[in-house]
Each structure stands twice: as C-alpha cells, then as structure tokens.
Design a protein around this motif. Structure first.
Motif, PDB file in Angstrom:
ATOM      1  N   ALA A  10       0.824  -1.206   0.000  1.00 47.87           N
ATOM      2  CA  ALA A  10       0.000   0.000   0.000  1.00 47.87           C
ATOM      3  C   ALA A  10       0.860   1.259   0.000  1.00 47.87           C
ATOM      4  CB  ALA A  10      -0.929  -0.007   1.214  1.00 47.87           C
ATOM      5  N   GLU A  11       1.943   1.238   0.776  1.00 52.21           N
ATOM      6  CA  GLU A  11       2.826   2.401   0.821  1.00 52.21           C
ATOM      7  C   GLU A  11       3.538   2.598  -0.512  1.00 52.21           C
ATOM      8  OE1 GLU A  11       4.700   5.773   1.924  1.00 52.21           O
ATOM      9  OE2 GLU A  11       3.058   4.765   2.995  1.00 52.21           O
ATOM     10  N   LEU A  12       4.001   1.522  -1.116  1.00 50.76           N
ATOM     11  CA  LEU A  12       4.664   1.638  -2.415  1.00 50.76           C
ATOM     12  C   LEU A  12       3.687   2.139  -3.479  1.00 50.76           C
ATOM     13  CD1 LEU A  12       6.839  -1.606  -2.368  1.00 50.76           C
ATOM     14  CD2 LEU A  12       7.666   0.755  -2.239  1.00 50.76           C
ATOM     15  N   ALA A  13       2.430   1.758  -3.363  1.00 49.32           N
ATOM     16  CA  ALA A  13       1.423   2.249  -4.307  1.00 49.32           C
ATOM     17  C   ALA A  13       1.245   3.758  -4.167  1.00 49.32           C
ATOM     18  CB  ALA A  13       0.092   1.529  -4.083  1.00 49.32           C
ATOM     19  N   LEU A  14       1.311   4.270  -2.937  1.00 49.45           N
ATOM     20  CA  LEU A  14       1.221   5.709  -2.728  1.00 49.45           C
ATOM     21  C   LEU A  14       2.425   6.427  -3.333  1.00 49.45           C
ATOM     22  CD1 LEU A  14      -0.104   5.798   0.961  1.00 49.45           C
ATOM     23  CD2 LEU A  14      -1.355   6.450  -1.116  1.00 49.45           C
ATOM     24  N   TRP A  15       3.602   5.823  -3.190  1.00 55.05           N
ATOM     25  CA  TRP A  15       4.794   6.417  -3.813  1.00 55.05           C
ATOM     26  C   TRP A  15       4.597   6.511  -5.323  1.00 55.05           C
ATOM     27  CZ3 TRP A  15      10.086   7.480  -2.202  1.00 55.05           C
ATOM     28  CH2 TRP A  15      10.217   7.585  -0.815  1.00 55.05           C
ATOM     29  N   ALA A  16       4.099   5.433  -5.914  1.00 52.89           N
ATOM     30  CA  ALA A  16       3.903   5.424  -7.360  1.00 52.89           C
ATOM     31  C   ALA A  16       2.849   6.446  -7.773  1.00 52.89           C
ATOM     32  CB  ALA A  16       3.492   4.020  -7.813  1.00 52.89           C
ATOM     33  N   ALA A  17       1.761   6.527  -7.009  1.00 50.57           N
ATOM     34  CA  ALA A  17       0.685   7.459  -7.346  1.00 50.57           C
ATOM     35  C   ALA A  17       1.145   8.902  -7.267  1.00 50.57           C
ATOM     36  CB  ALA A  17      -0.507   7.230  -6.411  1.00 50.57           C
ATOM     37  N   GLU A  18       2.088   9.186  -6.371  1.00 54.14           N
ATOM     38  CA  GLU A  18       2.590  10.547  -6.206  1.00 54.14           C
ATOM     39  C   GLU A  18       3.815  10.838  -7.073  1.00 54.14           C
ATOM     40  OE1 GLU A  18       3.009  11.693  -2.098  1.00 54.14           O
ATOM     41  OE2 GLU A  18       1.162  10.657  -1.518  1.00 54.14           O
ATOM     42  N   GLY A  19       4.181   9.877  -7.896  1.00 48.32           N
ATOM     43  CA  GLY A  19       5.306  10.078  -8.806  1.00 48.32           C
ATOM     44  C   GLY A  19       6.655  10.132  -8.126  1.00 48.32           C
ATOM     45  N   LEU A  20       6.785   9.485  -6.968  1.00 48.48           N
ATOM     46  CA  LEU A  20       8.027   9.491  -6.209  1.00 48.48           C
ATOM     47  C   LEU A  20       8.902   8.294  -6.582  1.00 48.48           C
ATOM     48  CD1 LEU A  20       6.515  10.345  -2.706  1.00 48.48           C
ATOM     49  CD2 LEU A  20       7.557  11.928  -4.350  1.00 48.48           C
ATOM     50  N   THR A  21      10.200   8.451  -6.382  1.00 46.11           N
ATOM     51  CA  THR A  21      11.151   7.369  -6.628  1.00 46.11           C
ATOM     52  C   THR A  21      11.981   7.137  -5.383  1.00 46.11           C
ATOM     53  OG1 THR A  21      11.292   7.916  -8.984  1.00 46.11           O
ATOM     54  CG2 THR A  21      13.062   6.559  -8.070  1.00 46.11           C
ATOM     55  N   LEU A  22      12.125   5.883  -5.005  1.00 49.04           N
ATOM     56  CA  LEU A  22      12.895   5.513  -3.810  1.00 49.04           C
ATOM     57  C   LEU A  22      14.308   5.110  -4.208  1.00 49.04           C
ATOM     58  CD1 LEU A  22      12.871   4.857  -0.714  1.00 49.04           C
ATOM     59  CD2 LEU A  22      12.357   2.483  -1.390  1.00 49.04           C
ATOM     60  N   PRO A  23      15.326   5.908  -3.827  1.00 50.20           N
ATOM     61  CA  PRO A  23      16.706   5.443  -4.047  1.00 50.20           C
ATOM     62  C   PRO A  23      16.990   4.301  -3.070  1.00 50.20           C
ATOM     63  CG  PRO A  23      16.700   7.523  -2.842  1.00 50.20           C
ATOM     64  CD  PRO A  23      15.266   7.215  -3.158  1.00 50.20           C
TER      65      PRO A  23
END
Length: 254
Positions: A10-23
């Motif tokens: 669910a958290e990774l989906a929020l990152w994707a929805a907000e256009g964020l990238t995790l280094p």
C-alpha cells in the motif's frame, strides 16, 4: 506462515501514485574471505541485479576475497573500520571508532584500512567508511575526508546529508536480524510494518527522502529464514518505484 505484505504494498502504491522514486541501496557487513555464505550473497545480488556494498574488515581481508570481488561486479567493496575490535569499556556499547583512544591513533587505523583495501581491490574500492557497530564520534568523522573518504555509513535515518564537510552521510535503515534476542529473523510482520513506516516518513516529509534507503545484512550469520525474507523484501522494493543506488568510485552523488 506467509507474511502479509499489504502494508508495504500500500505504501509503495502511494509512492507510485505521487510520482516518487525511492533510491535503494544494500550493505552487507563483516566480509574477510570467501565462504559458502558469500557465494549465496553473490548469487542473490546477481539474481536481483542489485549491487551489494560489501563492508570488508581490512585487517583480516584475504586475497581470495579480492579475487572473488573482481569476478563479480555486483559486489562493491567499502571500508569496514580496521579490525572490528572493541575499544570501549565494559560500561559502554561496543565501538572501534569512538573517542576511546587518541584521535591520531584512531584516524591512522582508518587510513591504514583504506590503504590496505586499495591494495587488494584497486579501483573497485569505493571511498565509503563503515564503522563497526555503526558507531563513530563526530571528531573521527571530521577527519575522514582528509584520508580520502567521501561517505560515512552508519544506521537510522540521517539528520543531515553531510556527516562532516566533504563527507556525505548514507545510512542503512532496516536490519532483519534479531540481534538482542534469537539472532535469527525478526518478526516478518514487524519488519514489513517498520519498512512501510520508514517509507511513509519520507513521503510525508518527516525524514530525508533523498537519502538512499539502506537494507543492512550480515551474510555470515544468515539462516534460511533471513535469506528468504531478504530476497522477498528486496524483490518487492525493486518492483516498486525504486532506483538502485551505488556509491560512486570517486565523488558522492547528492
């Protein structure tokens, strides 16, 4: 029992929805030579196509390890103190690079460690210092850039991008081992929840979202459960909006 990955998904989906990238980066501590466990670590890094920063103990490092690293580019050697020797009194937590000795002596060992690993690994060695037990005093950290180090890696989310002038802070954030208890795998559900919370803190501005998110492992003491969870976690993170990060050979990337 199969872990429930829903909180992290669910958290990774929020990152994707907000256009964020995790280094995303990976550090594994305490290497000195070739072992079956190192072979397993190497195979996992290659399967995932994710570099693993191998924190090598300089005093005990063997030529066989350098030969293995040279043959496997997914292994990225960095400097893990000098001898992984505790100099703290019994009343304090273990440490090799805190102020328990004269500062010139401490820094001399850091420089000696870098020189020895440069002789073994050549240009493959990255200018990152990893203090044993993730403990170091600011005075010691401030002396590392003069020795050629460009990054310091300990644990927990960094407070500042720079540990000292000329020295970036690139920490690890999740260690799956229950060091204070069974020394096996911590509760998978707790680890999943912890990872989701750490990522939410970044997404919502409570932690530095630009710091590479670090997974810390110790291949020499892994059992099957730890290996399996590490693979599953890294696979899930890599499938999300992640970008693998590797310490550059010379200058740290901000």
């Amino acid at each position: 029992m199969t872990p429930d990955w829903t909180p992290l998904d669910a958290e990774l989906a929020l990152w994707a929805a907000e256009g964020l990238t995790l280094p995303l980066w990976w550090r594994d501590d305490d290497a000195v030579t070739t072992t079956p466990q190192l072979d397993q670590l190497t195979a996992l890094a290659e399967d995932l196509d994710l570099p693993v920063h191998l924190a090598v103990i300089p005093a005990g490092a063997e030529t066989a390890l350098a030969d293995h690293v040279a043959a496997h580019p997914h292994l990225v050697p960095v400097v893990h103190g000098w001898a992984h020797q505790n100099h703290a009194p019994a009343t304090e937590k273990k440490a090799e690079f805190r102020a328990h000795r004269p500062l010139p002596e401490i820094l001399a060992e850091a420089g000696q460690g870098k020189a020895r690993l440069q002789a073994l690994f050549g240009a493959a060695l990255r200018p990152m210092f990893v203090p044993p037990w993730n403990r170091i005093t600011p005075e010691v950290a401030s002396g590392l850039p003069a020795l050629g180090f460009r990054a310091l890696s300990t644990a927990t989310p960094r407070r500042n991008p720079m540990a000292a002038p000329g020295l970036a802070q690139v920490n690890t954030h999740l260690d799956p081992i229950d060091w204070r208890g069974s020394r096996g795998l911590m509760s998978p559900q707790n680890l999943i929840a912890q990872t989701a919370t750490l990522l939410a803190d970044r997404r919502e501005g409570r932690a530095d979202a630009t710091e590479p998110f670090g997974i810390l492992t110790h291949h020499l003491v892994h059992d099957d459960e730890i290996w399996q969870f590490t693979r599953a976690l890294l696979t899930r993170l890599l499938a999300g909006p992640s970008q693998p990060w590797t310490m550059p050979p010379e200058e740290i990337q901000q």
